[in-house]
Scaffold this motif. Structure first.
Motif, PDB file in Angstrom:
ATOM      1  N   GLN A   1     -27.480 -39.559  -5.484  1.00 48.10           N
ATOM      2  CA  GLN A   1     -28.526 -39.273  -4.511  1.00 48.10           C
ATOM      3  C   GLN A   1     -27.899 -38.944  -3.167  1.00 48.10           C
ATOM      4  OE1 GLN A   1     -31.618 -39.019  -5.165  1.00 48.10           O
ATOM      5  NE2 GLN A   1     -32.850 -39.404  -3.336  1.00 48.10           N
ATOM      6  N   VAL A   2     -28.342 -37.868  -2.559  1.00 42.98           N
ATOM      7  CA  VAL A   2     -27.838 -37.446  -1.260  1.00 42.98           C
ATOM      8  C   VAL A   2     -28.618 -38.132  -0.155  1.00 42.98           C
ATOM      9  CG1 VAL A   2     -27.566 -35.473   0.281  1.00 42.98           C
ATOM     10  CG2 VAL A   2     -27.110 -35.214  -2.163  1.00 42.98           C
ATOM     11  N   GLN A   3     -27.926 -38.599   0.850  1.00 40.24           N
ATOM     12  CA  GLN A   3     -28.573 -39.126   2.053  1.00 40.24           C
ATOM     13  C   GLN A   3     -28.256 -38.183   3.214  1.00 40.24           C
ATOM     14  OE1 GLN A   3     -26.309 -41.550   0.384  1.00 40.24           O
ATOM     15  NE2 GLN A   3     -28.052 -41.828  -0.979  1.00 40.24           N
ATOM     16  N   LEU A   4     -29.269 -37.985   4.061  1.00 42.87           N
ATOM     17  CA  LEU A   4     -29.130 -37.079   5.202  1.00 42.87           C
ATOM     18  C   LEU A   4     -29.400 -37.833   6.487  1.00 42.87           C
ATOM     19  CD1 LEU A   4     -31.171 -34.077   3.773  1.00 42.87           C
ATOM     20  CD2 LEU A   4     -28.705 -34.407   3.666  1.00 42.87           C
ATOM     21  N   VAL A   5     -28.544 -37.621   7.471  1.00 45.42           N
ATOM     22  CA  VAL A   5     -28.724 -38.275   8.765  1.00 45.42           C
ATOM     23  C   VAL A   5     -28.612 -37.224   9.856  1.00 45.42           C
ATOM     24  CG1 VAL A   5     -27.883 -40.010  10.371  1.00 45.42           C
ATOM     25  CG2 VAL A   5     -27.790 -40.448   7.905  1.00 45.42           C
ATOM     26  N   GLU A   6     -29.694 -37.038  10.609  1.00 41.08           N
ATOM     27  CA  GLU A   6     -29.690 -36.097  11.725  1.00 41.08           C
ATOM     28  C   GLU A   6     -29.291 -36.813  13.016  1.00 41.08           C
ATOM     29  OE1 GLU A   6     -33.490 -35.031   9.284  1.00 41.08           O
ATOM     30  OE2 GLU A   6     -32.422 -36.824   9.953  1.00 41.08           O
ATOM     31  N   SER A   7     -28.713 -36.056  13.923  1.00 38.47           N
ATOM     32  CA  SER A   7     -28.395 -36.576  15.249  1.00 38.47           C
ATOM     33  C   SER A   7     -28.360 -35.415  16.230  1.00 38.47           C
ATOM     34  CB  SER A   7     -27.053 -37.309  15.242  1.00 38.47           C
ATOM     35  OG  SER A   7     -26.013 -36.421  14.868  1.00 38.47           O
ATOM     36  N   GLY A   8     -28.343 -35.750  17.521  1.00 40.42           N
ATOM     37  CA  GLY A   8     -28.206 -34.730  18.545  1.00 40.42           C
ATOM     38  C   GLY A   8     -29.465 -34.378  19.296  1.00 40.42           C
ATOM     39  N   GLY A   9     -30.582 -34.959  18.911  1.00 39.25           N
ATOM     40  CA  GLY A   9     -31.821 -34.681  19.628  1.00 39.25           C
ATOM     41  C   GLY A   9     -31.809 -35.310  21.006  1.00 39.25           C
ATOM     42  N   GLY A  10     -32.809 -34.966  21.800  1.00 37.57           N
ATOM     43  CA  GLY A  10     -32.901 -35.534  23.136  1.00 37.57           C
ATOM     44  C   GLY A  10     -33.902 -34.804  23.989  1.00 37.57           C
ATOM     45  N   LEU A  11     -33.813 -35.082  25.278  1.00 39.91           N
ATOM     46  CA  LEU A  11     -34.712 -34.500  26.273  1.00 39.91           C
ATOM     47  C   LEU A  11     -33.939 -33.452  27.063  1.00 39.91           C
ATOM     48  CD1 LEU A  11     -37.486 -34.721  27.769  1.00 39.91           C
ATOM     49  CD2 LEU A  11     -36.375 -36.385  29.269  1.00 39.91           C
ATOM     50  N   VAL A  12     -34.497 -32.269  27.170  1.00 40.83           N
ATOM     51  CA  VAL A  12     -33.808 -31.187  27.871  1.00 40.83           C
ATOM     52  C   VAL A  12     -34.827 -30.323  28.593  1.00 40.83           C
ATOM     53  CG1 VAL A  12     -33.871 -29.648  25.865  1.00 40.83           C
ATOM     54  CG2 VAL A  12     -32.074 -29.362  27.582  1.00 40.83           C
ATOM     55  N   GLN A  13     -34.421 -29.719  29.677  1.00 41.25           N
ATOM     56  CA  GLN A  13     -35.305 -28.817  30.403  1.00 41.25           C
ATOM     57  C   GLN A  13     -35.340 -27.455  29.724  1.00 41.25           C
ATOM     58  OE1 GLN A  13     -33.907 -28.806  34.488  1.00 41.25           O
ATOM     59  NE2 GLN A  13     -35.491 -30.275  35.052  1.00 41.25           N
ATOM     60  N   ALA A  14     -36.413 -26.749  29.938  1.00 38.47           N
ATOM     61  CA  ALA A  14     -36.544 -25.397  29.402  1.00 38.47           C
ATOM     62  C   ALA A  14     -35.360 -24.558  29.847  1.00 38.47           C
ATOM     63  CB  ALA A  14     -37.846 -24.768  29.864  1.00 38.47           C
ATOM     64  N   GLY A  15     -34.840 -23.775  28.914  1.00 38.45           N
ATOM     65  CA  GLY A  15     -33.653 -22.975  29.183  1.00 38.45           C
ATOM     66  C   GLY A  15     -32.358 -23.654  28.797  1.00 38.45           C
ATOM     67  N   GLY A  26     -23.208 -39.455   0.117  1.00 35.89           N
ATOM     68  CA  GLY A  26     -23.652 -39.814  -1.218  1.00 35.89           C
ATOM     69  C   GLY A  26     -23.133 -38.810  -2.210  1.00 35.89           C
ATOM     70  N   ARG A  27     -23.981 -38.445  -3.121  1.00 37.79           N
ATOM     71  CA  ARG A  27     -23.562 -37.572  -4.198  1.00 37.79           C
ATOM     72  C   ARG A  27     -23.689 -36.108  -3.785  1.00 37.79           C
ATOM     73  NH1 ARG A  27     -26.485 -37.242  -9.930  1.00 37.79           N
ATOM     74  NH2 ARG A  27     -24.868 -36.140 -11.048  1.00 37.79           N
ATOM     75  N   THR A  28     -22.811 -35.653  -2.911  1.00 37.74           N
ATOM     76  CA  THR A  28     -22.889 -34.294  -2.392  1.00 37.74           C
ATOM     77  C   THR A  28     -22.048 -33.340  -3.238  1.00 37.74           C
ATOM     78  OG1 THR A  28     -21.066 -34.716  -0.879  1.00 37.74           O
ATOM     79  CG2 THR A  28     -23.284 -35.057  -0.045  1.00 37.74           C
ATOM     80  N   PHE A  29     -22.443 -32.112  -3.276  1.00 38.31           N
ATOM     81  CA  PHE A  29     -21.736 -31.076  -3.990  1.00 38.31           C
ATOM     82  C   PHE A  29     -21.589 -29.880  -3.079  1.00 38.31           C
ATOM     83  CE2 PHE A  29     -24.169 -33.562  -7.018  1.00 38.31           C
ATOM     84  CZ  PHE A  29     -23.198 -33.915  -7.938  1.00 38.31           C
ATOM     85  N   SER A  30     -20.639 -29.058  -3.377  1.00 41.34           N
ATOM     86  CA  SER A  30     -20.386 -27.901  -2.518  1.00 41.34           C
ATOM     87  C   SER A  30     -21.563 -26.946  -2.487  1.00 41.34           C
ATOM     88  CB  SER A  30     -19.133 -27.163  -2.972  1.00 41.34           C
ATOM     89  OG  SER A  30     -19.314 -26.689  -4.296  1.00 41.34           O
ATOM     90  N   ASN A  31     -22.418 -26.969  -3.489  1.00 37.51           N
ATOM     91  CA  ASN A  31     -23.549 -26.045  -3.488  1.00 37.51           C
ATOM     92  C   ASN A  31     -24.873 -26.783  -3.268  1.00 37.51           C
ATOM     93  OD1 ASN A  31     -23.597 -27.376  -5.879  1.00 37.51           O
ATOM     94  ND2 ASN A  31     -24.199 -25.622  -7.105  1.00 37.51           N
ATOM     95  N   THR A  32     -24.846 -27.862  -2.451  1.00 36.39           N
ATOM     96  CA  THR A  32     -26.091 -28.531  -2.078  1.00 36.39           C
ATOM     97  C   THR A  32     -26.795 -27.672  -1.042  1.00 36.39           C
ATOM     98  OG1 THR A  32     -25.176 -30.724  -2.500  1.00 36.39           O
ATOM     99  CG2 THR A  32     -27.100 -30.600  -1.072  1.00 36.39           C
ATOM    100  N   TYR A  33     -27.919 -27.113  -1.414  1.00 33.93           N
ATOM    101  CA  TYR A  33     -28.661 -26.252  -0.519  1.00 33.93           C
ATOM    102  C   TYR A  33     -29.376 -27.096   0.527  1.00 33.93           C
ATOM    103  CZ  TYR A  33     -27.893 -23.312  -4.576  1.00 33.93           C
ATOM    104  OH  TYR A  33     -27.322 -22.639  -5.616  1.00 33.93           O
ATOM    105  N   MET A  34     -29.327 -26.645   1.777  1.00 38.15           N
ATOM    106  CA  MET A  34     -29.921 -27.413   2.868  1.00 38.15           C
ATOM    107  C   MET A  34     -30.573 -26.485   3.873  1.00 38.15           C
ATOM    108  SD  MET A  34     -26.781 -30.120   3.387  1.00 38.15           S
ATOM    109  CE  MET A  34     -27.516 -30.942   4.801  1.00 38.15           C
ATOM    110  N   GLY A  35     -31.437 -27.045   4.692  1.00 40.74           N
ATOM    111  CA  GLY A  35     -32.088 -26.259   5.739  1.00 40.74           C
ATOM    112  C   GLY A  35     -32.631 -27.159   6.827  1.00 40.74           C
TER     113      GLY A  35
END
Length: 120
Positions: A1-15, A26-35
Motif C-alpha cells: 500500500q502506498v502512503q502519500l504525504v503532502e507538504s509545502g502549503g501556506g499563506l502567500v500574497q497574490a503574485g 510504502g509499496r512504491t513502483f517506478s510506474n506509480t501514476y500520480m497527480g
C-alpha cells in the motif's frame, strides 16, 4: 500500500509562489501514476496537474497553465508542484493522489492534503 504525504502549503500574497511536495512511501513502483488535485471551499475537488510517467509530457488544468509546473524526482517517489503567480482563486486544499493509469484516470489513493491560502 502506498502512503502519500503532502507538504509545502501556506499563506502567500497574490503574485507569490509556493512549492508543494508529495512524498510516496510504502509499496512504491517506478510506474506509480500520480497527480495533483485541489478542493476550494464549497467546491468539488478538481484536477490540477499530472505528469506522464512514460514519455515525460505533462497535463494541466486550463486555470493553472503557464503558472504551475509539475515535476518528479528521478526515483519517481516524490512529486512536486511549483506554483507561481498565485491568485486568490488558487486558495484550496491541495491533494496528491495515485492514479489507476496515466492521466486522464480516476484517483486511487489520496494524501491528507495541504492548505494553500492566497490573499489579495
Amino acid at each position: 500500500q502506498v502512503q502519500l504525504v503532502e507538504s509545502g502549503g501556506g499563506l502567500v500574497q497574490a503574485g507569490g509562489s509556493l512549492r508543494l511536495s508529495c512524498a510516496a512511501s510504502g509499496r512504491t513502483f517506478s510506474n506509480t501514476y500520480m497527480g495533483w488535485f485541489r478542493q476550494a471551499p464549497g467546491k468539488n475537488r478538481e484536477f490540477v496537474a499530472a505528469p506522464s510517467w512514460s514519455d515525460g509530457s505533462t497535463y494541466y488544468a486550463d486555470s493553472v497553465k503557464g503558472r504551475f509546473t509539475i515535476s518528479r524526482n528521478n526515483a519517481k517517489t516524490t512529486m512536486y508542484l511549483q506554483m507561481n503567480t498565485l491568485k486568490p482563486e488558487d486558495t484550496a486544499v491541495y491533494y496528491c493522489a495515485t492514479l489507476y493509469s496515466n492521466w486522464p484516470s480516476s484517483p486511487k489513493i489520496w494524501g491528507q492534503g495541504t492548505q494553500v491560502t492566497v490573499t489579495s
